[in-house]
Design a protein around this motif. Structure first.
Motif, PDB file in Angstrom:
ATOM      1  N   ASN A 157      48.324  41.202  47.708  1.00  0.00           N
ATOM      2  CA  ASN A 157      48.836  42.562  47.935  1.00  0.00           C
ATOM      3  C   ASN A 157      49.290  43.196  46.619  1.00  0.00           C
ATOM      4  OD1 ASN A 157      48.331  42.514  50.672  1.00  0.00           O
ATOM      5  ND2 ASN A 157      50.360  41.748  51.177  1.00  0.00           N
ATOM      6  N   PHE A 158      49.906  42.407  45.748  1.00  0.00           N
ATOM      7  CA  PHE A 158      50.305  42.928  44.442  1.00  0.00           C
ATOM      8  C   PHE A 158      49.082  43.352  43.631  1.00  0.00           C
ATOM      9  CE2 PHE A 158      50.807  41.774  39.894  1.00  0.00           C
ATOM     10  CZ  PHE A 158      51.546  42.883  39.514  1.00  0.00           C
ATOM     11  N   LEU A 159      48.057  42.517  43.597  1.00  0.00           N
ATOM     12  CA  LEU A 159      46.853  42.845  42.837  1.00  0.00           C
ATOM     13  C   LEU A 159      46.133  44.052  43.440  1.00  0.00           C
ATOM     14  CD1 LEU A 159      45.555  39.263  42.023  1.00  0.00           C
ATOM     15  CD2 LEU A 159      46.650  40.890  40.457  1.00  0.00           C
ATOM     16  N   ASP A 160      46.141  44.166  44.762  1.00  0.00           N
ATOM     17  CA  ASP A 160      45.565  45.343  45.412  1.00  0.00           C
ATOM     18  C   ASP A 160      46.354  46.589  45.042  1.00  0.00           C
ATOM     19  OD1 ASP A 160      44.049  46.976  47.056  1.00  0.00           O
ATOM     20  OD2 ASP A 160      45.180  46.460  48.857  1.00  0.00           O
ATOM     21  N   TRP A 161      47.677  46.508  45.071  1.00  0.00           N
ATOM     22  CA  TRP A 161      48.528  47.636  44.698  1.00  0.00           C
ATOM     23  C   TRP A 161      48.297  48.013  43.231  1.00  0.00           C
ATOM     24  CZ3 TRP A 161      52.442  48.076  41.069  1.00  0.00           C
ATOM     25  CH2 TRP A 161      53.192  49.252  41.132  1.00  0.00           C
ATOM     26  N   ALA A 162      48.189  47.011  42.373  1.00  0.00           N
ATOM     27  CA  ALA A 162      47.972  47.280  40.950  1.00  0.00           C
ATOM     28  C   ALA A 162      46.653  48.014  40.730  1.00  0.00           C
ATOM     29  CB  ALA A 162      47.983  45.974  40.158  1.00  0.00           C
ATOM     30  N   GLY A 163      45.663  47.721  41.542  1.00  0.00           N
ATOM     31  CA  GLY A 163      44.367  48.379  41.414  1.00  0.00           C
ATOM     32  C   GLY A 163      44.380  49.838  41.839  1.00  0.00           C
ATOM     33  N   ARG A 164      45.432  50.273  42.526  1.00  0.00           N
ATOM     34  CA  ARG A 164      45.527  51.665  42.992  1.00  0.00           C
ATOM     35  C   ARG A 164      46.134  52.593  41.938  1.00  0.00           C
ATOM     36  NH1 ARG A 164      45.410  51.814  48.842  1.00  0.00           N
ATOM     37  NH2 ARG A 164      45.456  49.700  49.634  1.00  0.00           N
ATOM     38  N   ALA A 165      46.697  52.056  40.876  1.00  0.00           N
ATOM     39  CA  ALA A 165      47.354  52.882  39.859  1.00  0.00           C
ATOM     40  C   ALA A 165      46.333  53.757  39.145  1.00  0.00           C
ATOM     41  CB  ALA A 165      48.084  52.003  38.849  1.00  0.00           C
ATOM     42  N   ASN A 166      46.725  54.964  38.825  1.00  0.00           N
ATOM     43  CA  ASN A 166      45.870  55.892  38.091  1.00  0.00           C
ATOM     44  C   ASN A 166      46.040  55.615  36.600  1.00  0.00           C
ATOM     45  OD1 ASN A 166      44.442  57.958  36.975  1.00  0.00           O
ATOM     46  ND2 ASN A 166      45.692  59.591  37.830  1.00  0.00           N
ATOM     47  N   LEU A 167      45.120  54.881  36.032  1.00  0.00           N
ATOM     48  CA  LEU A 167      45.228  54.476  34.630  1.00  0.00           C
ATOM     49  C   LEU A 167      44.427  55.372  33.692  1.00  0.00           C
ATOM     50  CD1 LEU A 167      44.929  50.633  35.095  1.00  0.00           C
ATOM     51  CD2 LEU A 167      46.988  52.021  34.977  1.00  0.00           C
ATOM     52  N   GLN A 168      43.782  56.388  34.223  1.00  0.00           N
ATOM     53  CA  GLN A 168      43.013  57.332  33.425  1.00  0.00           C
ATOM     54  C   GLN A 168      41.991  56.633  32.521  1.00  0.00           C
ATOM     55  OE1 GLN A 168      45.711  59.923  31.362  1.00  0.00           O
ATOM     56  NE2 GLN A 168      46.945  60.248  33.162  1.00  0.00           N
ATOM     57  N   GLY A 169      41.300  55.644  33.080  1.00  0.00           N
ATOM     58  CA  GLY A 169      40.246  54.965  32.333  1.00  0.00           C
ATOM     59  C   GLY A 169      40.707  53.816  31.453  1.00  0.00           C
ATOM     60  N   TRP A 170      41.968  53.417  31.564  1.00  0.00           N
ATOM     61  CA  TRP A 170      42.469  52.298  30.769  1.00  0.00           C
ATOM     62  C   TRP A 170      42.519  51.061  31.623  1.00  0.00           C
ATOM     63  CZ3 TRP A 170      42.989  51.440  25.829  1.00  0.00           C
ATOM     64  CH2 TRP A 170      43.668  50.302  25.425  1.00  0.00           C
ATOM     65  N   PRO A 171      42.227  49.882  31.156  1.00  0.00           N
ATOM     66  CA  PRO A 171      41.686  49.574  29.844  1.00  0.00           C
ATOM     67  C   PRO A 171      40.202  49.886  29.792  1.00  0.00           C
ATOM     68  CG  PRO A 171      41.931  47.554  31.094  1.00  0.00           C
ATOM     69  CD  PRO A 171      42.486  48.671  31.942  1.00  0.00           C
ATOM     70  N   PRO A 172      39.697  50.211  28.612  1.00  0.00           N
ATOM     71  CA  PRO A 172      38.268  50.533  28.518  1.00  0.00           C
ATOM     72  C   PRO A 172      37.417  49.308  28.810  1.00  0.00           C
ATOM     73  CG  PRO A 172      39.295  50.481  26.349  1.00  0.00           C
ATOM     74  CD  PRO A 172      40.394  50.295  27.350  1.00  0.00           C
ATOM     75  N   ARG A 173      36.340  49.538  29.472  1.00  0.00           N
ATOM     76  CA  ARG A 173      35.409  48.446  29.797  1.00  0.00           C
ATOM     77  C   ARG A 173      34.084  48.724  29.109  1.00  0.00           C
ATOM     78  NH1 ARG A 173      36.942  44.679  33.177  1.00  0.00           N
ATOM     79  NH2 ARG A 173      38.547  45.147  34.668  1.00  0.00           N
ATOM     80  N   PRO A 174      33.443  47.686  28.606  1.00  0.00           N
ATOM     81  CA  PRO A 174      32.134  47.901  27.974  1.00  0.00           C
ATOM     82  C   PRO A 174      31.129  48.375  29.017  1.00  0.00           C
ATOM     83  CG  PRO A 174      32.672  45.555  28.053  1.00  0.00           C
ATOM     84  CD  PRO A 174      33.857  46.305  28.587  1.00  0.00           C
ATOM     85  N   SER A 175      30.284  49.307  28.629  1.00  0.00           N
ATOM     86  CA  SER A 175      29.280  49.816  29.569  1.00  0.00           C
ATOM     87  C   SER A 175      28.178  48.772  29.720  1.00  0.00           C
ATOM     88  CB  SER A 175      28.721  51.132  29.095  1.00  0.00           C
ATOM     89  OG  SER A 175      28.105  50.961  27.841  1.00  0.00           O
ATOM     90  N   LYS A 176      27.654  48.701  30.923  1.00  0.00           N
ATOM     91  CA  LYS A 176      26.568  47.754  31.209  1.00  0.00           C
ATOM     92  C   LYS A 176      25.247  48.483  31.004  1.00  0.00           C
ATOM     93  CE  LYS A 176      29.232  45.115  34.509  1.00  0.00           C
ATOM     94  NZ  LYS A 176      29.364  44.661  35.883  1.00  0.00           N
ATOM     95  N   THR A 177      24.549  48.123  29.960  1.00  0.00           N
ATOM     96  CA  THR A 177      23.247  48.734  29.683  1.00  0.00           C
ATOM     97  C   THR A 177      22.193  47.653  29.628  1.00  0.00           C
ATOM     98  OG1 THR A 177      23.674  48.624  27.306  1.00  0.00           O
ATOM     99  CG2 THR A 177      24.215  50.690  28.412  1.00  0.00           C
ATOM    100  N   ASN A 178      21.198  47.809  30.421  1.00  0.00           N
ATOM    101  CA  ASN A 178      20.062  46.870  30.424  1.00  0.00           C
ATOM    102  C   ASN A 178      18.808  47.624  30.658  1.00  0.00           C
ATOM    103  OD1 ASN A 178      21.702  44.719  29.967  1.00  0.00           O
ATOM    104  ND2 ASN A 178      21.564  43.893  32.022  1.00  0.00           N
TER     105      ASN A 178
END
Length: 152
Positions: A131-152
């Motif tokens: 439940n904590f991890l689910d709640w943490a995933g709902r936060a509006n982080l405005q794109g943070w942390p950046p994730r590498p784009s998947k290009t193939n």
């Protein structure tokens, strides 16, 4: 025409500038606090279970290996959106069961891979942590942390 900076003028510039930047600082602090409290936190879903899950996260030092919101050791995967990645939006019960099963199966013993320890958490504790991890995933982080784009 000689331009001379007198002591009085220098003092007025110093005090005026200091006051100006202090007002700017207070204004930005108030705006940040307002944003965090109104848009940055999912207060509607902040339950006792989420609070207990955060305490489990801290007491077992999960941040020694994992990151959440980009904060932590960066030794293991980012967990700020782990429940989203496991499909909590489409199948909440299935995602939580997957999380609980995965936690109970640790360490996996896969050769060449670092192992997560077995914490022997009860089902109730695993529910709280999920439940904590689910709640943490709902936060509006405005794109943070950046994730590498998947290009193939």
């Amino acid at each position: 025409m000689s331009e001379v900076l007198t002591k009085s003028t220098a003092r007025n510039i110093f005090y005026g500038g200091s006051l100006f930047f202090f007002v700017i600082f207070v204004g930005l602090t108030a705006q940040s606090r307002h944003y965090i409290l109104t848009k940055g936190t999912d207060e509607a879903h902040l339950t006792d279970s989420v609070v207990r899950g955060k305490r489990i996260w801290e007491s077992h030092a999960c941040f020694d290996c994992h990151t959440i919101y980009g904060e932590g050791a960066r030794f293991a995967p980012e967990l700020g959106d782990v429940m989203k990645r496991w499909g909590v939006e489409k199948d909440p019960a299935g995602a939580r069961e997957t999380f609980k099963s995965w936690m109970k199966a640790q360490p996996t013993g896969i050769p060449g891979r670092r192992q997560m320890p077995q914490f022997n958490l009860s089902d109730a504790q695993l529910d709280d942590l999920g439940n904590f991890l689910d709640w943490a995933g709902r936060a509006n982080l405005q794109g943070w942390p950046p994730r590498p784009s998947k290009t193939n």
